[in-house]
Design a protein around this motif. Structure first.
Motif, PDB file in Angstrom:
ATOM      1  N   PHE A 145       0.835  -1.202   0.000  1.00 46.90           N
ATOM      2  CA  PHE A 145       0.000   0.000   0.000  1.00 46.90           C
ATOM      3  C   PHE A 145       0.871   1.255   0.000  1.00 46.90           C
ATOM      4  O   PHE A 145       0.664   2.161  -0.799  1.00 46.90           O
ATOM      5  CB  PHE A 145      -0.933  -0.011   1.217  1.00 46.90           C
ATOM      6  CG  PHE A 145      -1.752   1.238   1.328  1.00 46.90           C
ATOM      7  CD1 PHE A 145      -2.904   1.394   0.589  1.00 46.90           C
ATOM      8  CD2 PHE A 145      -1.353   2.273   2.164  1.00 46.90           C
ATOM      9  CE1 PHE A 145      -3.658   2.559   0.673  1.00 46.90           C
ATOM     10  CE2 PHE A 145      -2.097   3.438   2.257  1.00 46.90           C
ATOM     11  CZ  PHE A 145      -3.248   3.580   1.512  1.00 46.90           C
ATOM     12  N   THR A 146       1.845   1.301   0.902  1.00 46.31           N
ATOM     13  CA  THR A 146       2.683   2.507   0.996  1.00 46.31           C
ATOM     14  C   THR A 146       3.564   2.670  -0.244  1.00 46.31           C
ATOM     15  O   THR A 146       3.777   3.789  -0.705  1.00 46.31           O
ATOM     16  CB  THR A 146       3.544   2.489   2.272  1.00 46.31           C
ATOM     17  OG1 THR A 146       4.382   1.344   2.271  1.00 46.31           O
ATOM     18  CG2 THR A 146       2.677   2.511   3.512  1.00 46.31           C
ATOM     19  N   GLU A 147       4.046   1.553  -0.793  1.00 41.20           N
ATOM     20  CA  GLU A 147       4.853   1.625  -2.021  1.00 41.20           C
ATOM     21  C   GLU A 147       4.039   2.148  -3.193  1.00 41.20           C
ATOM     22  O   GLU A 147       4.487   3.008  -3.950  1.00 41.20           O
ATOM     23  CB  GLU A 147       5.389   0.232  -2.374  1.00 41.20           C
ATOM     24  CG  GLU A 147       6.851   0.067  -2.152  1.00 41.20           C
ATOM     25  CD  GLU A 147       7.317  -1.315  -2.575  1.00 41.20           C
ATOM     26  OE1 GLU A 147       7.176  -1.668  -3.765  1.00 41.20           O
ATOM     27  OE2 GLU A 147       7.807  -2.029  -1.692  1.00 41.20           O
ATOM     28  N   TRP A 148       2.843   1.597  -3.369  1.00 40.52           N
ATOM     29  CA  TRP A 148       2.017   1.949  -4.519  1.00 40.52           C
ATOM     30  C   TRP A 148       1.409   3.342  -4.421  1.00 40.52           C
ATOM     31  O   TRP A 148       1.214   3.996  -5.437  1.00 40.52           O
ATOM     32  CB  TRP A 148       0.906   0.927  -4.700  1.00 40.52           C
ATOM     33  CG  TRP A 148       1.357  -0.407  -5.206  1.00 40.52           C
ATOM     34  CD1 TRP A 148       2.580  -0.736  -5.724  1.00 40.52           C
ATOM     35  CD2 TRP A 148       0.591  -1.599  -5.230  1.00 40.52           C
ATOM     36  NE1 TRP A 148       2.607  -2.062  -6.068  1.00 40.52           N
ATOM     37  CE2 TRP A 148       1.398  -2.623  -5.778  1.00 40.52           C
ATOM     38  CE3 TRP A 148      -0.699  -1.922  -4.840  1.00 40.52           C
ATOM     39  CZ2 TRP A 148       0.954  -3.925  -5.955  1.00 40.52           C
ATOM     40  CZ3 TRP A 148      -1.142  -3.223  -5.010  1.00 40.52           C
ATOM     41  CH2 TRP A 148      -0.324  -4.213  -5.562  1.00 40.52           C
ATOM     42  N   THR A 149       1.069   3.776  -3.218  1.00 38.57           N
ATOM     43  CA  THR A 149       0.374   5.057  -3.072  1.00 38.57           C
ATOM     44  C   THR A 149       1.294   6.204  -2.698  1.00 38.57           C
ATOM     45  O   THR A 149       0.944   7.366  -2.892  1.00 38.57           O
ATOM     46  CB  THR A 149      -0.726   4.971  -2.004  1.00 38.57           C
ATOM     47  OG1 THR A 149      -0.118   4.716  -0.731  1.00 38.57           O
ATOM     48  CG2 THR A 149      -1.751   3.907  -2.345  1.00 38.57           C
ATOM     49  N   GLY A 150       2.451   5.890  -2.100  1.00 37.53           N
ATOM     50  CA  GLY A 150       3.334   6.950  -1.615  1.00 37.53           C
ATOM     51  C   GLY A 150       2.890   7.518  -0.278  1.00 37.53           C
ATOM     52  O   GLY A 150       3.528   8.428   0.245  1.00 37.53           O
ATOM     53  N   LEU A 151       1.813   6.984   0.281  1.00 38.86           N
ATOM     54  CA  LEU A 151       1.357   7.445   1.593  1.00 38.86           C
ATOM     55  C   LEU A 151       2.226   6.817   2.684  1.00 38.86           C
ATOM     56  O   LEU A 151       2.696   5.690   2.541  1.00 38.86           O
ATOM     57  CB  LEU A 151      -0.109   7.065   1.808  1.00 38.86           C
ATOM     58  CG  LEU A 151      -1.108   7.771   0.891  1.00 38.86           C
ATOM     59  CD1 LEU A 151      -2.497   7.157   1.027  1.00 38.86           C
ATOM     60  CD2 LEU A 151      -1.152   9.254   1.206  1.00 38.86           C
ATOM     61  N   PRO A 152       2.437   7.527   3.791  1.00 34.13           N
ATOM     62  CA  PRO A 152       3.300   6.985   4.850  1.00 34.13           C
ATOM     63  C   PRO A 152       2.637   5.851   5.634  1.00 34.13           C
ATOM     64  O   PRO A 152       1.410   5.717   5.647  1.00 34.13           O
ATOM     65  CB  PRO A 152       3.557   8.196   5.759  1.00 34.13           C
ATOM     66  CG  PRO A 152       2.447   9.141   5.473  1.00 34.13           C
ATOM     67  CD  PRO A 152       1.995   8.887   4.062  1.00 34.13           C
ATOM     68  N   TYR A 153       3.483   5.058   6.300  1.00 34.11           N
ATOM     69  CA  TYR A 153       3.009   3.936   7.108  1.00 34.11           C
ATOM     70  C   TYR A 153       2.039   4.368   8.192  1.00 34.11           C
ATOM     71  O   TYR A 153       1.146   3.626   8.561  1.00 34.11           O
ATOM     72  CB  TYR A 153       4.188   3.212   7.784  1.00 34.11           C
ATOM     73  CG  TYR A 153       4.931   2.284   6.877  1.00 34.11           C
ATOM     74  CD1 TYR A 153       4.486   0.988   6.685  1.00 34.11           C
ATOM     75  CD2 TYR A 153       6.079   2.694   6.219  1.00 34.11           C
ATOM     76  CE1 TYR A 153       5.167   0.111   5.855  1.00 34.11           C
ATOM     77  CE2 TYR A 153       6.766   1.831   5.386  1.00 34.11           C
ATOM     78  CZ  TYR A 153       6.303   0.547   5.205  1.00 34.11           C
ATOM     79  OH  TYR A 153       6.979  -0.302   4.374  1.00 34.11           O
TER      80      TYR A 153
END
Length: 153
Positions: free
Chosen positions: A42-50
């Motif tokens: 999720f974080t890789e694909w969206t760029g949102l932080p953990y």
């Protein structure tokens, strides 16, 4: 599952932007690894932080679905499959297990003072939509869609 959820499941699915499917052992360790992988992807694909709200929602939803697959949907020697789909406005988590006859209830039960049995309530609270699908006599898939933004589904 609400009428809205049932009706939405009959629509053709959106084409995923990204997709990943892996099998995990039907153990507590397998469920934990599935949760960790889901948050990482999720974080890789969206760029949102953990530590973003959507990433936390993905962690909780995946943990509950994988845990239910291990606890209620496994047969000896059979794995469960985790499928992750990044769609334009949400992240879909699908967990497929080998017990199609053991469907989760369409509406999660409202336990009073029990110390367990609240997993689907968590899924319902954090997912924009969730549901279950049986496509064959050997498997069932329980899925949930987490909105990419915290401004609603």
């Amino acid at each position: 599952m609400t009428h809205h959820q049932l009706a939405a499941e009959t629509k053709p699915p959106l084409t995923p932007v990204r997709q990943l499917a892996l099998r995990f052992s039907s153990t507590r360790r397998g469920a934990r690894l599935a949760r960790q992988l889901a948050v990482q992807q999720f974080t890789e694909w969206t760029g949102l932080p953990y530590d973003s709200d959507p990433a936390r929602a993905v962690a909780l939803v995946t943990a509950e679905l994988a845990s239910n697959a291990v606890r209620h949907g496994s047969l000896p020697g059979r794995d469960f499959r985790l499928t992750l789909l990044l769609l334009p406005d949400h992240f879909r988590v699908e967990v497929t297990d080998t017990r199609p006859e053991r469907l989760p209830p369409p509406v999660p039960p409202q336990p009073a003072d029990e110390t367990s049995g609240r997993g689907l309530l968590i899924v319902q609270a954090y997912a924009g939509r969730w549901g279950r699908t049986v496509r064959d006599a050997y498997t069932k898939t329980v899925w949930a869609e987490v909105p990419l933004s915290t401004s609603g589904s």
